[in-house]
Design an enzyme around this catalytic site. Structure first.
Site, PDB file in Angstrom:
ATOM      1  CG  HIS A 456      -2.250   0.647   0.955  1.00 21.32           C
ATOM      2  ND1 HIS A 456      -2.594   1.179  -0.271  1.00 21.32           N
ATOM      3  CD2 HIS A 456      -3.333   0.847   1.760  1.00 21.32           C
ATOM      4  CE1 HIS A 456      -3.810   1.680  -0.212  1.00 21.32           C
ATOM      5  NE2 HIS A 456      -4.288   1.498   1.005  1.00 21.32           N
ATOM      6  CG  ASP A 460      -4.198   3.702  -6.079  1.00 21.31           C
ATOM      7  OD1 ASP A 460      -4.536   2.713  -6.775  1.00 21.31           O
ATOM      8  OD2 ASP A 460      -3.914   4.802  -6.565  1.00 21.31           O
TER       9      ASP A 460
END
Length: 486
Positions: A456, A460
């Site tokens: 992350h 995204d």
């Protein structure tokens, strides 16, 4: 003069009264045995005398018994005294409430087992009482033969309102079982007329009180189990034979400690590094009905060439086509996550369960291979993995990973990223489930669940979702891969 003589006699008696009282008290053998107590002062209009007298309390003919706190059960070893219902000098009867105690699980009321006078309270309110220690001393009216029995707590604590009502001169006498029956049916014992000895409330009184209530329903156990009376003596209980002892086998195994092997040490190092990555998870399901039909048609053709064709070559090829559209998933970052490197080659790793443990060899340059060529390479890697002969070249250089955990079992998983990669997918088992087709008809469909994990820090949720949708479209419509094949 006749009137003066009686007056003088009366004054003489008043003057001698203190001496007479003191002299008689000192001659009393019982009072001498009890020892001195307070200093008495008797004054008259003509004299005042001070002397130390003796305690003149009544000596009972019974014995003082320590009332011990018995085992409450459930492993409770101590309780807190919340309220005393008696004080020193009070007379109590059997089943009268003595005090309320609080354990870590419930509040219970301690009831008296003896008839007598409370001589000593061992604990103050909010003090801790140990199981087996005396709560109070009760002086009984008669000498009991044998050792005193310990009290057994059977009832939960009654409300404070009811306790105070009983202490104010109208003590309700009832056994713990009767109190419990009344509490379960929301009956105040003060409203029930007892027919037992000294007005004690019996179970029959509770049953009669319930019968008078409109719409009252008696418990099944109460209806079918009447208490014994004088006309119907209680039945003798038949002894219950204990089951024979079971001989338990003696286990003689011993623990053993082994050092981690090379593959296990590599997994420790890799997973420790993976803990530093913030994982983002995404799950979806894929309808493989058309792919199942296509593979069944090509399976025999591949086997004629000595190649085992599974679903994995299709999954890998669809992933390579998706990675070409989303190259950030085929990248890596440096240790400080300051730079990102987009890999030109699509080296897709496949997690394998081997005798040595979990290994992840990879198929090199998948973008340049066909489905058949991917199947051939997978057959080679699987053979080497089963034989424990996978080399360093096969185990290094991966850029993206797929784990076919569904071949063993399970539908969803939470795969862990293999550094320095940034994404991984876990494939569940293929299930035959009912689904609606385009005509709103329920048909049998082959459904597989997929679980993605992404770094992350650079990926995204939208990117992961778009890649998953593209990969799913290739598998749900295998013919569409032909347009993008190079």
């Amino acid at each position: 003069m006749a009137a003066v003589t009686p007056v003088r006699c009366s004054l003489t008696l008043l003057r001698r009264l203190p001496w007479v009282v003191s002299h008689r008290l000192q001659q009393c053998p019982r009072l001498q045995a009890l020892g001195p107590s307070t200093v008495f002062h008797i004054s008259t209009p003509h004299t005042s005398v001070h002397w130390r007298g003796f305690r003149c309390s009544h000596v009972a003919s019974g014995q003082v018994l320590p009332f011990r706190l018995s085992d409450i059960g459930e492993g409770i070893m101590e309780v807190t005294v919340k309220e005393w219902y008696v004080k020193e000098g009070d007379r109590v009867s059997q089943f009268d409430s003595i005090c309320e105690v609080q354990s870590d699980k419930a509040s219970v009321t301690i009831t008296s087992r003896y008839d007598g006078i409370v001589r000593k309270l061992y604990y103050d309110v909010d003090a801790i009482a140990q199981v087996g220690s005396p709560l109070v001393d009760i002086e009984t009216d008669k000498v009991l033969e044998g050792a005193p029995e310990e009290d057994v707590v059977e009832t939960p604590a009654i409300s404070h309102e009811q306790s105070h009502q009983e202490l104010e001169g109208q003590k309700t006498q009832a056994t713990p079982a009767v109190r419990r029956l009344a509490m379960e049916n929301n009956i105040k014992l003060s409203e029930v007329v007892g027919t037992g000895k000294d007005g004690r409330i019996l179970k029959e009184d509770i049953i009669s009180f319930l019968a008078k209530q409109t719409g009252a329903i008696l418990p099944y156990e109460v209806q079918k189990t009447p208490s014994p009376t004088a006309d119907t003596p209680p039945k003798e209980k038949t002894p219950i034979m204990a089951p024979p002892a079971i001989l338990r086998p003696v286990f003689t195994g011993k623990d053993r400690t082994e050092p981690l092997n090379g593959f296990q040490k590599a997994m420790v190092k890799t997973m420790s590094a993976a803990l530093k990555i913030p994982h983002f998870g995404y799950c979806d399901e894929v309808d493989l009905t058309q792919l199942v039909r296509l593979r069944s048609e090509l399976k025999a053709l591949a086997e004629s060439s000595g190649v085992k064709l599974s679903y994995m070559p299709f999954f890998i090829k669809a992933a390579s086509l998706g990675l070409l559209q989303f190259p950030v998933l085929n990248a890596c970052v440096d240790e400080g996550c300051q730079n990102i490197t987009f890999k030109a080659s699509l080296n897709i790793g496949v997690a394998m369960d081997t005798p040595q443990g979990l290994l992840v060899p990879n198929v090199k340059s998948v973008q340049a291979l066909s489905v058949y060529e991917i199947a051939v390479e997978l057959n080679r890697l699987q053979a080497l993995g089963s034989a424990g002969q996978l080399g360093t070249a096969d185990l290094t250089g991966g850029t993206f990973t797929l784990s076919n955990i569904g071949s063993i079992g399970g539908t969803y998983a939470k795969p862990v990223i293999l550094p320095p990669e940034v994404a991984i997918g876990a494939l569940g088992k293929i299930q035959e489930l009912p689904r609606f087709n385009s005509c709103d008809e329920v048909v049998k469909a082959y459904i597989m669940n997929v679980s993605w994990s992404a770094d992350h820090r650079i990926i995204d949720g939208a990117t992961m979702s778009r890649f998953s949708n593209l990969w799913r479209s290739y598998l749900e419509n295998p013919a569409s891969m032909v347009l993008d094949l190079k």
